[in-house]
Design a protein around this motif. Structure first.
Motif, PDB file in Angstrom:
ATOM      1  N   SER A 188     -37.040  27.264  26.076  1.00  0.00           N
ATOM      2  CA  SER A 188     -37.399  26.104  25.260  1.00  0.00           C
ATOM      3  C   SER A 188     -37.340  26.450  23.777  1.00  0.00           C
ATOM      4  O   SER A 188     -37.782  27.524  23.350  1.00  0.00           O
ATOM      5  CB  SER A 188     -38.814  25.633  25.611  1.00  0.00           C
ATOM      6  N   LEU A 189     -36.790  25.526  22.994  1.00  0.00           N
ATOM      7  CA  LEU A 189     -36.790  25.706  21.542  1.00  0.00           C
ATOM      8  C   LEU A 189     -38.201  25.774  20.992  1.00  0.00           C
ATOM      9  O   LEU A 189     -38.435  26.343  19.916  1.00  0.00           O
ATOM     10  CB  LEU A 189     -36.025  24.560  20.874  1.00  0.00           C
ATOM     11  N   ASP A 190     -39.168  25.222  21.712  1.00  0.00           N
ATOM     12  CA  ASP A 190     -40.558  25.253  21.255  1.00  0.00           C
ATOM     13  C   ASP A 190     -41.147  26.654  21.256  1.00  0.00           C
ATOM     14  O   ASP A 190     -42.191  26.890  20.635  1.00  0.00           O
ATOM     15  CB  ASP A 190     -41.429  24.350  22.147  1.00  0.00           C
ATOM     16  N   GLN A 191     -40.479  27.585  21.953  1.00  0.00           N
ATOM     17  CA  GLN A 191     -40.991  28.952  22.001  1.00  0.00           C
ATOM     18  C   GLN A 191     -40.615  29.762  20.759  1.00  0.00           C
ATOM     19  O   GLN A 191     -41.090  30.889  20.594  1.00  0.00           O
ATOM     20  CB  GLN A 191     -40.464  29.666  23.249  1.00  0.00           C
ATOM     21  N   GLY A 192     -39.762  29.203  19.910  1.00  0.00           N
ATOM     22  CA  GLY A 192     -39.353  29.902  18.697  1.00  0.00           C
ATOM     23  C   GLY A 192     -39.032  28.911  17.610  1.00  0.00           C
ATOM     24  O   GLY A 192     -39.583  27.808  17.573  1.00  0.00           O
ATOM     25  N   HIS A 193     -38.102  29.286  16.731  1.00  0.00           N
ATOM     26  CA  HIS A 193     -37.696  28.365  15.660  1.00  0.00           C
ATOM     27  C   HIS A 193     -36.244  28.608  15.288  1.00  0.00           C
ATOM     28  O   HIS A 193     -35.687  29.678  15.557  1.00  0.00           O
ATOM     29  CB  HIS A 193     -38.595  28.526  14.433  1.00  0.00           C
TER      30      HIS A 193
ATOM     31  N   GLU B 124     -30.276  15.949  24.292  1.00  0.00           N
ATOM     32  CA  GLU B 124     -29.801  15.711  25.656  1.00  0.00           C
ATOM     33  C   GLU B 124     -30.454  16.602  26.709  1.00  0.00           C
ATOM     34  O   GLU B 124     -30.353  16.316  27.903  1.00  0.00           O
ATOM     35  CB  GLU B 124     -28.277  15.918  25.716  1.00  0.00           C
ATOM     36  N   CYS B 125     -31.105  17.668  26.294  1.00  0.00           N
ATOM     37  CA  CYS B 125     -31.644  18.644  27.259  1.00  0.00           C
ATOM     38  C   CYS B 125     -33.160  18.790  27.159  1.00  0.00           C
ATOM     39  O   CYS B 125     -33.723  19.757  27.706  1.00  0.00           O
ATOM     40  CB  CYS B 125     -30.977  20.005  27.065  1.00  0.00           C
ATOM     41  N   GLY B 126     -33.807  17.890  26.441  1.00  0.00           N
ATOM     42  CA  GLY B 126     -35.261  17.967  26.324  1.00  0.00           C
ATOM     43  C   GLY B 126     -35.749  19.213  25.629  1.00  0.00           C
ATOM     44  O   GLY B 126     -36.863  19.680  25.886  1.00  0.00           O
ATOM     45  N   GLY B 127     -34.930  19.759  24.744  1.00  0.00           N
ATOM     46  CA  GLY B 127     -35.329  20.961  24.012  1.00  0.00           C
ATOM     47  C   GLY B 127     -35.145  22.251  24.786  1.00  0.00           C
ATOM     48  O   GLY B 127     -35.551  23.317  24.306  1.00  0.00           O
ATOM     49  N   LEU B 128     -34.514  22.186  25.971  1.00  0.00           N
ATOM     50  CA  LEU B 128     -34.292  23.393  26.780  1.00  0.00           C
ATOM     51  C   LEU B 128     -32.861  23.898  26.621  1.00  0.00           C
ATOM     52  O   LEU B 128     -31.903  23.145  26.834  1.00  0.00           O
ATOM     53  CB  LEU B 128     -34.558  23.110  28.249  1.00  0.00           C
ATOM     54  N   MET B 129     -32.725  25.161  26.253  1.00  0.00           N
ATOM     55  CA  MET B 129     -31.417  25.810  26.294  1.00  0.00           C
ATOM     56  C   MET B 129     -31.171  26.245  27.731  1.00  0.00           C
ATOM     57  O   MET B 129     -31.877  27.105  28.258  1.00  0.00           O
ATOM     58  CB  MET B 129     -31.392  27.017  25.343  1.00  0.00           C
TER      59      MET B 129
ATOM     60  N   TYR C 178     -32.646  36.712  19.305  1.00  0.00           N
ATOM     61  CA  TYR C 178     -32.078  35.588  18.565  1.00  0.00           C
ATOM     62  C   TYR C 178     -30.761  35.141  19.183  1.00  0.00           C
ATOM     63  O   TYR C 178     -30.098  35.895  19.914  1.00  0.00           O
ATOM     64  CB  TYR C 178     -31.896  35.938  17.084  1.00  0.00           C
ATOM     65  N   ARG C 179     -30.422  33.900  18.877  1.00  0.00           N
ATOM     66  CA  ARG C 179     -29.216  33.273  19.425  1.00  0.00           C
ATOM     67  C   ARG C 179     -28.568  32.468  18.321  1.00  0.00           C
ATOM     68  O   ARG C 179     -29.177  31.525  17.780  1.00  0.00           O
ATOM     69  CB  ARG C 179     -29.601  32.379  20.600  1.00  0.00           C
ATOM     70  N   ASN C 180     -27.345  32.827  17.931  1.00  0.00           N
ATOM     71  CA  ASN C 180     -26.618  32.137  16.866  1.00  0.00           C
ATOM     72  C   ASN C 180     -25.733  31.048  17.459  1.00  0.00           C
ATOM     73  O   ASN C 180     -25.031  31.278  18.441  1.00  0.00           O
ATOM     74  CB  ASN C 180     -25.741  33.129  16.089  1.00  0.00           C
ATOM     75  N   GLN C 181     -25.779  29.862  16.828  1.00  0.00           N
ATOM     76  CA  GLN C 181     -24.966  28.760  17.302  1.00  0.00           C
ATOM     77  C   GLN C 181     -24.685  27.800  16.146  1.00  0.00           C
ATOM     78  O   GLN C 181     -25.215  27.956  15.046  1.00  0.00           O
ATOM     79  CB  GLN C 181     -25.682  27.997  18.425  1.00  0.00           C
ATOM     80  N   HIS C 182     -23.851  26.799  16.422  1.00  0.00           N
ATOM     81  CA  HIS C 182     -23.562  25.757  15.447  1.00  0.00           C
ATOM     82  C   HIS C 182     -24.632  24.673  15.526  1.00  0.00           C
ATOM     83  O   HIS C 182     -25.283  24.491  16.566  1.00  0.00           O
ATOM     84  CB  HIS C 182     -22.173  25.166  15.702  1.00  0.00           C
ATOM     85  N   PRO C 183     -24.838  23.926  14.443  1.00  0.00           N
ATOM     86  CA  PRO C 183     -25.873  22.872  14.449  1.00  0.00           C
ATOM     87  C   PRO C 183     -25.694  21.874  15.580  1.00  0.00           C
ATOM     88  O   PRO C 183     -26.683  21.385  16.141  1.00  0.00           O
ATOM     89  CB  PRO C 183     -25.692  22.206  13.078  1.00  0.00           C
ATOM     90  N   GLU C 184     -24.447  21.574  15.948  1.00  0.00           N
ATOM     91  CA  GLU C 184     -24.204  20.613  17.012  1.00  0.00           C
ATOM     92  C   GLU C 184     -24.818  21.065  18.351  1.00  0.00           C
ATOM     93  O   GLU C 184     -25.265  20.240  19.146  1.00  0.00           O
ATOM     94  CB  GLU C 184     -22.701  20.384  17.192  1.00  0.00           C
ATOM     95  N   TYR C 185     -24.823  22.373  18.567  1.00  0.00           N
ATOM     96  CA  TYR C 185     -25.412  22.893  19.801  1.00  0.00           C
ATOM     97  C   TYR C 185     -26.905  22.597  19.841  1.00  0.00           C
ATOM     98  O   TYR C 185     -27.428  22.083  20.855  1.00  0.00           O
ATOM     99  CB  TYR C 185     -25.160  24.396  19.925  1.00  0.00           C
ATOM    100  N   PHE C 186     -27.598  22.916  18.772  1.00  0.00           N
ATOM    101  CA  PHE C 186     -29.043  22.698  18.759  1.00  0.00           C
ATOM    102  C   PHE C 186     -29.382  21.206  18.768  1.00  0.00           C
ATOM    103  O   PHE C 186     -30.381  20.798  19.371  1.00  0.00           O
ATOM    104  CB  PHE C 186     -29.665  23.405  17.562  1.00  0.00           C
ATOM    105  N   ASP C 187     -28.551  20.388  18.136  1.00  0.00           N
ATOM    106  CA  ASP C 187     -28.761  18.938  18.207  1.00  0.00           C
ATOM    107  C   ASP C 187     -28.622  18.449  19.645  1.00  0.00           C
ATOM    108  O   ASP C 187     -29.402  17.595  20.106  1.00  0.00           O
ATOM    109  CB  ASP C 187     -27.746  18.211  17.312  1.00  0.00           C
ATOM    110  N   PHE C 188     -27.637  18.982  20.360  1.00  0.00           N
ATOM    111  CA  PHE C 188     -27.431  18.602  21.760  1.00  0.00           C
ATOM    112  C   PHE C 188     -28.624  19.027  22.614  1.00  0.00           C
ATOM    113  O   PHE C 188     -29.085  18.268  23.482  1.00  0.00           O
ATOM    114  CB  PHE C 188     -26.141  19.237  22.289  1.00  0.00           C
ATOM    115  N   VAL C 189     -29.112  20.244  22.393  1.00  0.00           N
ATOM    116  CA  VAL C 189     -30.257  20.740  23.167  1.00  0.00           C
ATOM    117  C   VAL C 189     -31.475  19.845  22.956  1.00  0.00           C
ATOM    118  O   VAL C 189     -32.179  19.478  23.899  1.00  0.00           O
ATOM    119  CB  VAL C 189     -30.573  22.196  22.780  1.00  0.00           C
ATOM    120  N   ARG C 190     -31.701  19.457  21.700  1.00  0.00           N
ATOM    121  CA  ARG C 190     -32.863  18.597  21.403  1.00  0.00           C
ATOM    122  C   ARG C 190     -32.674  17.190  21.979  1.00  0.00           C
ATOM    123  O   ARG C 190     -33.595  16.624  22.571  1.00  0.00           O
ATOM    124  CB  ARG C 190     -33.070  18.521  19.893  1.00  0.00           C
TER     125      ARG C 190
END
Length: 335
Positions: free
Chosen positions: A297-302, A156-161, A142-154
């Motif tokens: 990819s965020l698609d690999q988890g939730h 600006e990064c095509g869902g890739l961390m 697992y990876r803990n972050q702020h909502p802004e991080y996950f919004d950016f990944v979705r």
């Protein structure tokens, strides 16, 4: 009256490690034959003392009997890894009355010490093994972050961390600090529930990914660090790199590789029978920091909201300094 000693010139530094180096300079045959001592003025670049030894002062820093050059300078009590130093030298002849005939100081030369070598990391690994404790089953990284991080990944990064540069927390000499890129994960679980902790110092949202996506037979596992931050608990840094990847190549010559199925920190056990699932275990008595060297990819988890608090900033390890006095996690080279 003795002729004066020539000022050392053309200072050269070579064979630099995390806690040693060799130094040489141009010296006349006459001065080489009569010099009894070399004085080495060594200081960290960021805290150079402007009050250098004066001519004829008896030195209070490094004093060495004259030896053939290049001369080795080593010692973890005054040399640290990845640290910039300034060095100057002086030749001297000890006279019958105990006084010294000395040359002028050479020009100042700057150099930087290196990372831990493999042998130093093996010492650190041996210490870490003694603190790991027993293994506990787990099922997700697992990876803990702020909502802004996950919004950016979705957005600006095509869902890739994407991998980020490892900070300088932990042992100063670890080869991954400030050099290796990766996506950072945890896998520690609560003893009573077997689930990730309720709280987090890194943000109120948590990305969870099945352990098998990051830990499987196609992954190389490396040991990178063992440290504490003036606390009773210790951290172990591990690297997961897909076999043959750029991260794998970086780590292979710098870090000790661990057996996926048999190590005290993080294990993968293949299914024994058809229909069975792999078994994943983590050490219970250390906190594991896991670096995965490829995008995830965020698609690999939730992503989910954590159940506890996320304002525990005192627990964050971002750029944290290692406790240099801890006897559990320090080795006999620079910290």
């Amino acid at each position: 009256m003795d002729a004066p000693l020539a000022t050392p010139c053309n200072i050269q530094i070579c064979e630099v490690t995390c806690d040693s180096f060799r130094i040489m300079w141009d010296i006349t045959p006459e001065d080489s034959a009569r010099s009894t001592h070399f004085f080495i003025d060594l200081s960290r670049k960021e805290s150079r003392d402007p009050n250098r030894f004066k001519h004829r002062d008896v030195p209070t820093k490094l004093v060495a009997k004259a030896v053939p050059l290049p001369m080795a300078v080593r010692g973890h009590w005054f040399l640290s890894p990845r640290t910039e130093y300034c060095v100057a030298v002086q030749t001297a002849v000890r006279q019958a009355d105990g006084d010294y005939l000395v040359s002028e100081w050479s020009q100042v030369v700057e150099f930087c010490t290196g990372d831990y070598a493999m042998e130093h990391l093996q010492q650190l690994l041996d210490k870490a093994k003694g603190s790991a404790g027993r293994l506990l089953k787990f099922s997700v990284f697992y990876r803990n972050q702020h909502p802004e991080y996950f919004d950016f990944v979705r957005g600006e990064c095509g869902g890739l961390m994407r991998p980020a540069l490892k900070d300088i927390s932990g042992s100063h000499g670890s080869p991954v600090n400030g050099k290796l890129h990766g996506v950072f994960f945890s896998c520690s679980t609560e003893f009573d529930t077997g689930l990730p902790p309720k709280d987090s110092p890194y943000g109120p949202q948590r990305f969870l990914i099945p352990a098998g996506h990051l830990l499987n037979p196609n992954i190389s596992l490396y040991f990178a660090d063992f440290y504490c931050m003036y606390t009773a608990y210790h951290y172990v840094v591990l690297v997961l790199a897909p076999v043959g990847s750029e991260g794998d190549t970086f780590c292979r010559s710098r870090l000790p590789m661990l057996d996926l199925a048999s190590n005290p920190f993080l294990t993968y056990t293949a299914p024994q029978r058809p229909g069975e699932e792999p078994l994943f275990c983590h050490a219970i008595d250390v906190i594991l920091e896991v670096i995965f060297t490829e995008p995830v990819s965020l698609d690999q988890g939730h992503v989910e909201q954590i159940r506890g608090h996320h304002q525990l900033m005192s627990l964050t390890t971002a750029n944290a300094k290692k406790d240099p006095s801890c006897k559990v996690c320090n080795i006999s080279v620079g910290r």
